[in-house]
Design a protein around this motif. Structure first.
Motif, PDB file in Angstrom:
ATOM      1  N   GLY A 515       0.854  -1.177   0.000  1.00  0.00           N
ATOM      2  CA  GLY A 515       0.000   0.000   0.000  1.00  0.00           C
ATOM      3  C   GLY A 515       0.893   1.232   0.000  1.00  0.00           C
ATOM      4  N   ARG A 516       0.270   2.427  -0.001  1.00  0.00           N
ATOM      5  CA  ARG A 516       1.059   3.650  -0.112  1.00  0.00           C
ATOM      6  C   ARG A 516       1.984   3.878   1.086  1.00  0.00           C
ATOM      7  NH1 ARG A 516      -3.627   6.001  -2.707  1.00  0.00           N
ATOM      8  NH2 ARG A 516      -4.357   6.912  -0.754  1.00  0.00           N
ATOM      9  N   THR A 517       1.467   3.622   2.297  1.00  0.00           N
ATOM     10  CA  THR A 517       2.279   3.910   3.482  1.00  0.00           C
ATOM     11  C   THR A 517       3.529   3.033   3.568  1.00  0.00           C
ATOM     12  OG1 THR A 517       0.331   4.690   4.679  1.00  0.00           O
ATOM     13  CG2 THR A 517       2.263   4.085   5.995  1.00  0.00           C
ATOM     14  N   PRO A 518       3.414   1.692   3.388  1.00  0.00           N
ATOM     15  CA  PRO A 518       4.647   0.880   3.380  1.00  0.00           C
ATOM     16  C   PRO A 518       5.598   1.287   2.255  1.00  0.00           C
ATOM     17  CG  PRO A 518       2.717  -0.523   3.669  1.00  0.00           C
ATOM     18  CD  PRO A 518       2.210   0.833   3.323  1.00  0.00           C
ATOM     19  N   LEU A 519       5.039   1.634   1.083  1.00  0.00           N
ATOM     20  CA  LEU A 519       5.893   2.056  -0.028  1.00  0.00           C
ATOM     21  C   LEU A 519       6.622   3.348   0.336  1.00  0.00           C
ATOM     22  CD1 LEU A 519       6.863   1.818  -2.977  1.00  0.00           C
ATOM     23  CD2 LEU A 519       4.835   3.125  -3.647  1.00  0.00           C
ATOM     24  N   GLN A 520       5.909   4.296   0.947  1.00  0.00           N
ATOM     25  CA  GLN A 520       6.529   5.558   1.353  1.00  0.00           C
ATOM     26  C   GLN A 520       7.706   5.299   2.286  1.00  0.00           C
ATOM     27  OE1 GLN A 520       4.382   7.951   4.200  1.00  0.00           O
ATOM     28  NE2 GLN A 520       4.925   9.849   3.151  1.00  0.00           N
ATOM     29  N   ARG A 521       7.533   4.353   3.226  1.00  0.00           N
ATOM     30  CA  ARG A 521       8.602   4.036   4.176  1.00  0.00           C
ATOM     31  C   ARG A 521       9.803   3.408   3.463  1.00  0.00           C
ATOM     32  NH1 ARG A 521       6.095   0.568   6.837  1.00  0.00           N
ATOM     33  NH2 ARG A 521       7.143  -1.301   6.056  1.00  0.00           N
ATOM     34  N   LEU A 522       9.550   2.479   2.534  1.00  0.00           N
ATOM     35  CA  LEU A 522      10.647   1.826   1.814  1.00  0.00           C
ATOM     36  C   LEU A 522      11.423   2.821   0.958  1.00  0.00           C
ATOM     37  CD1 LEU A 522       8.823  -1.456   0.726  1.00  0.00           C
ATOM     38  CD2 LEU A 522      10.700  -1.278   2.371  1.00  0.00           C
ATOM     39  N   LEU A 523      10.689   3.737   0.326  1.00  0.00           N
ATOM     40  CA  LEU A 523      11.371   4.747  -0.495  1.00  0.00           C
ATOM     41  C   LEU A 523      12.222   5.674   0.376  1.00  0.00           C
ATOM     42  CD1 LEU A 523       8.488   5.680  -2.975  1.00  0.00           C
ATOM     43  CD2 LEU A 523      10.539   4.370  -3.504  1.00  0.00           C
ATOM     44  N   ALA A 524      11.704   6.018   1.565  1.00  0.00           N
ATOM     45  CA  ALA A 524      12.455   6.888   2.476  1.00  0.00           C
ATOM     46  C   ALA A 524      13.750   6.214   2.912  1.00  0.00           C
ATOM     47  CB  ALA A 524      11.591   7.238   3.686  1.00  0.00           C
ATOM     48  N   GLU A 525      13.702   4.889   3.123  1.00  0.00           N
ATOM     49  CA  GLU A 525      14.909   4.147   3.504  1.00  0.00           C
ATOM     50  C   GLU A 525      15.963   4.213   2.403  1.00  0.00           C
ATOM     51  OE1 GLU A 525      13.556   0.226   4.376  1.00  0.00           O
ATOM     52  OE2 GLU A 525      12.600   0.787   6.283  1.00  0.00           O
ATOM     53  N   ARG A 526      15.492   4.438   1.165  1.00  0.00           N
ATOM     54  CA  ARG A 526      16.427   4.540   0.035  1.00  0.00           C
ATOM     55  C   ARG A 526      16.756   5.991  -0.303  1.00  0.00           C
ATOM     56  NH1 ARG A 526      13.778  -0.166  -3.891  1.00  0.00           N
ATOM     57  NH2 ARG A 526      13.649  -1.755  -2.259  1.00  0.00           N
ATOM     58  N   GLY A 527      16.379   6.908   0.595  1.00  0.00           N
ATOM     59  CA  GLY A 527      16.737   8.311   0.411  1.00  0.00           C
ATOM     60  C   GLY A 527      15.768   9.099  -0.431  1.00  0.00           C
ATOM     61  N   MET A 528      14.601   8.544  -0.763  1.00  0.00           N
ATOM     62  CA  MET A 528      13.615   9.252  -1.580  1.00  0.00           C
ATOM     63  C   MET A 528      12.425   9.599  -0.691  1.00  0.00           C
ATOM     64  SD  MET A 528      11.928   8.099  -5.201  1.00  0.00           S
ATOM     65  CE  MET A 528      13.530   8.264  -6.008  1.00  0.00           C
ATOM     66  N   HIS A 529      12.287  10.860  -0.328  1.00  0.00           N
ATOM     67  CA  HIS A 529      11.264  11.293   0.615  1.00  0.00           C
ATOM     68  C   HIS A 529      10.111  11.970  -0.139  1.00  0.00           C
ATOM     69  CE1 HIS A 529      13.853  10.389   4.054  1.00  0.00           C
ATOM     70  NE2 HIS A 529      14.849  10.887   3.324  1.00  0.00           N
ATOM     71  N   LEU A 530       8.963  11.309  -0.145  1.00  0.00           N
ATOM     72  CA  LEU A 530       7.769  11.822  -0.817  1.00  0.00           C
ATOM     73  C   LEU A 530       6.626  11.863   0.179  1.00  0.00           C
ATOM     74  CD1 LEU A 530       7.865   9.694  -4.117  1.00  0.00           C
ATOM     75  CD2 LEU A 530       8.567  12.080  -3.864  1.00  0.00           C
ATOM     76  N   GLN A 534       2.130  13.372  -2.870  1.00  0.00           N
ATOM     77  CA  GLN A 534       3.047  13.248  -4.008  1.00  0.00           C
ATOM     78  C   GLN A 534       3.083  11.811  -4.522  1.00  0.00           C
ATOM     79  OE1 GLN A 534       6.494  14.810  -1.943  1.00  0.00           O
ATOM     80  NE2 GLN A 534       6.487  16.668  -3.208  1.00  0.00           N
ATOM     81  N   LEU A 535       3.124  10.867  -3.577  1.00  0.00           N
ATOM     82  CA  LEU A 535       3.171   9.457  -3.954  1.00  0.00           C
ATOM     83  C   LEU A 535       1.889   9.035  -4.664  1.00  0.00           C
ATOM     84  CD1 LEU A 535       4.933   6.954  -3.805  1.00  0.00           C
ATOM     85  CD2 LEU A 535       3.944   6.444  -1.573  1.00  0.00           C
ATOM     86  N   ARG A 536       0.758   9.501  -4.167  1.00  0.00           N
ATOM     87  CA  ARG A 536      -0.527   9.154  -4.787  1.00  0.00           C
ATOM     88  C   ARG A 536      -0.577   9.615  -6.243  1.00  0.00           C
ATOM     89  NH1 ARG A 536      -5.124  11.547  -5.990  1.00  0.00           N
ATOM     90  NH2 ARG A 536      -4.470  13.527  -5.095  1.00  0.00           N
ATOM     91  N   LEU A 537      -0.117  10.833  -6.523  1.00  0.00           N
ATOM     92  CA  LEU A 537      -0.131  11.361  -7.894  1.00  0.00           C
ATOM     93  C   LEU A 537       0.752  10.524  -8.821  1.00  0.00           C
ATOM     94  CD1 LEU A 537       0.072  15.189  -7.107  1.00  0.00           C
ATOM     95  CD2 LEU A 537      -1.915  13.931  -7.955  1.00  0.00           C
ATOM     96  N   ARG A 538       1.911  10.110  -8.325  1.00  0.00           N
ATOM     97  CA  ARG A 538       2.809   9.303  -9.149  1.00  0.00           C
ATOM     98  C   ARG A 538       2.221   7.917  -9.410  1.00  0.00           C
ATOM     99  NH1 ARG A 538       4.885  13.376  -7.092  1.00  0.00           N
ATOM    100  NH2 ARG A 538       6.939  14.271  -7.491  1.00  0.00           N
ATOM    101  N   LEU A 539       1.605   7.331  -8.378  1.00  0.00           N
ATOM    102  CA  LEU A 539       1.009   6.000  -8.552  1.00  0.00           C
ATOM    103  C   LEU A 539      -0.169   6.050  -9.517  1.00  0.00           C
ATOM    104  CD1 LEU A 539       1.083   4.622  -4.888  1.00  0.00           C
ATOM    105  CD2 LEU A 539       2.653   4.120  -6.768  1.00  0.00           C
ATOM    106  N   GLU A 540      -0.969   7.105  -9.436  1.00  0.00           N
ATOM    107  CA  GLU A 540      -2.103   7.224 -10.345  1.00  0.00           C
ATOM    108  C   GLU A 540      -1.623   7.303 -11.799  1.00  0.00           C
ATOM    109  OE1 GLU A 540      -4.518  10.523  -9.246  1.00  0.00           O
ATOM    110  OE2 GLU A 540      -5.410   9.518  -7.510  1.00  0.00           O
ATOM    111  N   LYS A 541      -0.551   8.049 -12.029  1.00  0.00           N
ATOM    112  CA  LYS A 541      -0.028   8.177 -13.391  1.00  0.00           C
ATOM    113  C   LYS A 541       0.522   6.839 -13.881  1.00  0.00           C
ATOM    114  CE  LYS A 541       1.027  10.174 -17.191  1.00  0.00           C
ATOM    115  NZ  LYS A 541      -0.057  10.581 -18.111  1.00  0.00           N
ATOM    116  N   LEU A 542       1.282   6.141 -13.045  1.00  0.00           N
ATOM    117  CA  LEU A 542       1.845   4.850 -13.439  1.00  0.00           C
ATOM    118  C   LEU A 542       0.743   3.821 -13.669  1.00  0.00           C
ATOM    119  CD1 LEU A 542       4.908   4.665 -11.005  1.00  0.00           C
ATOM    120  CD2 LEU A 542       4.925   5.247 -13.436  1.00  0.00           C
ATOM    121  N   ASN A 543      -0.320   3.909 -12.886  1.00  0.00           N
ATOM    122  CA  ASN A 543      -1.460   3.013 -13.075  1.00  0.00           C
ATOM    123  C   ASN A 543      -2.164   3.301 -14.388  1.00  0.00           C
ATOM    124  OD1 ASN A 543      -3.515   1.073 -12.386  1.00  0.00           O
ATOM    125  ND2 ASN A 543      -4.820   2.765 -11.767  1.00  0.00           N
ATOM    126  N   ASP A 544      -2.396   4.596 -14.688  1.00  0.00           N
ATOM    127  CA  ASP A 544      -3.050   4.975 -15.939  1.00  0.00           C
ATOM    128  C   ASP A 544      -2.257   4.505 -17.156  1.00  0.00           C
ATOM    129  OD1 ASP A 544      -5.094   6.161 -14.565  1.00  0.00           O
ATOM    130  OD2 ASP A 544      -4.326   8.207 -14.756  1.00  0.00           O
TER     131      ASP A 544
END
Length: 574
Positions: A515-530, A534-544
């Motif tokens: 889900g979005r929250t676990p993904l947000q945490r994993l990305l933060a661990e890799r230095g990408m803070h969203l 912001q994450l929802r907008l990117r996921l919607e575009k990738l889904n579309d």
């Protein structure tokens, strides 16, 4: 109490939402039960209950199965107007607006609601299988973005979210049971509840048939044994043999398997095959409770002369099944480890040690040493996993399909006459069942509501026929990769999108969707803070763009084959 109400629906997520909604409005006046259609045979409606249903086919099915039930109310649904504010700001010169929903009936209901608002727009209804109308400028949908035709996904989409049980239906229920009410006050309370629920409940989406919730009053009278499982496939035959052998021990057992594979039923079968079968079988699902409630139920509470008994006490002489044990926090994991190691525990608020006399079975939807559970207490993991068994997925059990289908109709829906066309069986076998047997059963109950004795492809949900019609996607050619990257780059987050796809790809290898929250945490661990927005907008575009498979709620999201091809090409070029 003024009477008894039984809500009966197809989809369990929708059922839970309506049960919560009606309980908030009518709970102090009525005894309210909620029953999913596929559990109807084990949780039969009573002749003193009024049955609330949404689809005419459900009423016909219940009337055939339980002729003694005579009191029915058909519920209607309506759009939450506050979700349509963007629509109200459109120019009166706006062209045709496409109204998208999952079937003809729901689309017609939405068109009726929109027409009743006296808006000066030309609304055109659409549901899967129809020809796509021309000259469309806007899309309105009720949580069905995935069903918007690909050719139109570049257009603005107004998503009004889930439709709730209508205020008219609420008034009808109060009138039916003779409950006095003030219309204005009731309407105000109704609006408060729907606004609150609309913020809490996710869209049903493609995960609508994936269940993680059971009836509020399941029947416990029937004991489940290994004989109740269909095991024509080698995978299931081997699993049953292994499970029956370890059932004879008195050691802890851990069962893991995807959502909907029947882990709780298997736990009960193990109990009924053990030397403790004469004792109680007690279960607790950690994924549906707060940490405080889990602790209180597991270990009990002592307050002066009164006490709340623990589940260990309730399961004395039998089996305690701790479902989704990975949902426990670190503190509770440590407390459970100590209790199992010492074979005793202290009830909260007391200093007296109580001995444990129950065999423990734990379950999880993924392995506890991988993915989201990689920080699970190692000592507890070693203790729980001395005897481990993995439940086969439905896609590993193709030899079981036909027997599972007809057994479901016969035992769960009490219907021996239904026949399924061969091409439908083929479609069902070829589908990627994220929710496994439970999802299959939910789809079968959806199909059976047509009232037809022979079920054809017309009765299949679109997300199944759509996948099978699309088949395996063709490889993306370099030109397509360039176009996709350019499309993402226009929105300014190409690098972020590649990292998101890479995270989902790693999760897919470990059979994990995020889900979005676990993904947000994993990305933060890799230095990408969203942020979540912001994450929802990117996921919607990738889904579309077809790069992700979005399953709202607990189903999580994963990468599509097209997304994997783009990711591989992007990583190769770096």
């Amino acid at each position: 109490m003024y009477g008894k109400l039984n809500i009966i629906t197809l989809q369990e997520k929708f059922l839970k939402m309506n049960h919560e909604h009606l309980s908030a409005l009518l709970g102090e006046y009525l005894q309210i039960r909620a029953t999913s259609l596929n559990r109807l045979s084990s949780n039969a409606p009573r002749d003193d209950e009024t049955i609330l249903y949404f689809i005419p086919g459900i009423r016909k099915m219940i009337e055939d199965m339980y002729p003694e039930c005579t009191s029915y109310i058909q519920a209607s649904r309506e759009i939450l107007i506050c979700k349509l504010k963007e629509l109200f700001t459109l120019s009166s010169k706006t062209g045709r607006i496409l109204v998208v929903n999952d079937n003809k009936m729901n689309t017609a209901e939405m068109l009726h609601d929109l027409s009743a608002m006296n808006l000066s727009f030309d609304f055109e209804g659409y549901y899967p299988g129809q020809d796509i109308p021309e000259k469309i400028e806007y899309i309105v949908t009720s949580g069905e973005r995935a069903l918007v035709p690909a050719q139109l996904r570049h257009l603005p989409i107004i998503d009004c979210g889930l439709r709730f049980i209508s205020l008219t239906t609420i008034f009808s229920l109060f009138d039916h049971f003779g409950i006095p009410y003030n219309p204005a006050l009731l309407a105000r309370k109704y609006l408060q509840t729907v606004v609150t629920l609309s913020e809490r409940w996710p869209l049903l989406g493609e995960g609508r048939f994936i269940s993680d919730w059971c009836d509020t009053s399941p029947d416990q009278s029937k004991k489940i044994t290994f004989r109740d499982f269909i095991a024509n496939s080698k995978a299931m035959e081997k699993f049953i043999l292994h499970s029956s052998k370890i059932a004879e021990t008195d050691q802890a057992i851990h069962i893991y398997g995807e959502t909907g594979t029947g882990k709780r039923m298997i736990s009960e079968a193990i109990h009924n095959h053990s030397r403790r079968k004469g004792g109680p079988f007690i279960s607790i699902n950690c994924a549906t409770r707060s940490q405080e409630i889990i602790e209180r139920e597991l270990f009990g509470v002592q307050r002066d002369a009164s006490f709340f008994p623990s589940l260990w006490e309730s399961a004395c002489g039998g089996t305690l099944c701790i479902e989704e044990v990975g949902a426990m926090d670190e503190r509770l994991q440590a407390k459970l480890l100590q209790a199992l190691t010492e074979n005793r525990y202290v009830r909260n608020g007391s200093s007296e040690y109580l001995t444990i006399d129950a065999r423990v079975i734990t379950t999880s939807s993924t392995r506890l040493d991988q993915g989201a559970h990689h920080q699970f207490n190692r000592d507890l993991l070693l203790l729980l996993s001395r005897y481990t068994c993995r439940v086969p997925t439905l896609n590993e059990r193709t030899e079981d399909f036909e027997d599972l289908i007809y057994s479901y109709f016969k035992k769960n829906l009490l219907n021996k006459k239904i026949h399924i066309a061969d091409d439908v069986i083929s479609d069902l076998k070829n589908f990627d069942w994220q929710g496994n047997v439970q999802e299959l059963y939910n789809v079968l109950q959806y199909m059976s509501c047509t009232g037809e004795e022979t079920l054809t492809r017309d009765e299949l949900p679109y997300f199944i026929t759509g996948q099978n019609e699309r088949g395996t996607p063709q490889s993306i050619v370099p030109h397509d990769i360039s176009s996709l990257c350019h499309e993402i780059e226009k929105h300014g987050f190409l690098a972020e999108s590649i990292e998101i796809l890479n995270t989902y790809s790693q999760g897919k290898k470990n059979n994990i969707a995020y889900g979005r929250t676990p993904l947000q945490r994993l990305l933060a661990e890799r230095g990408m803070h969203l942020s979540i927005q912001q994450l929802r907008l990117r996921l919607e575009k990738l889904n579309d763009m077809g790069l992700l498979i979005v399953r709202p709620g607990r189903g999580g999201t994963t990468i599509s084959e097209k997304g994997e091809q783009l990711l591989q090409a992007a990583l190769t070029s770096l």
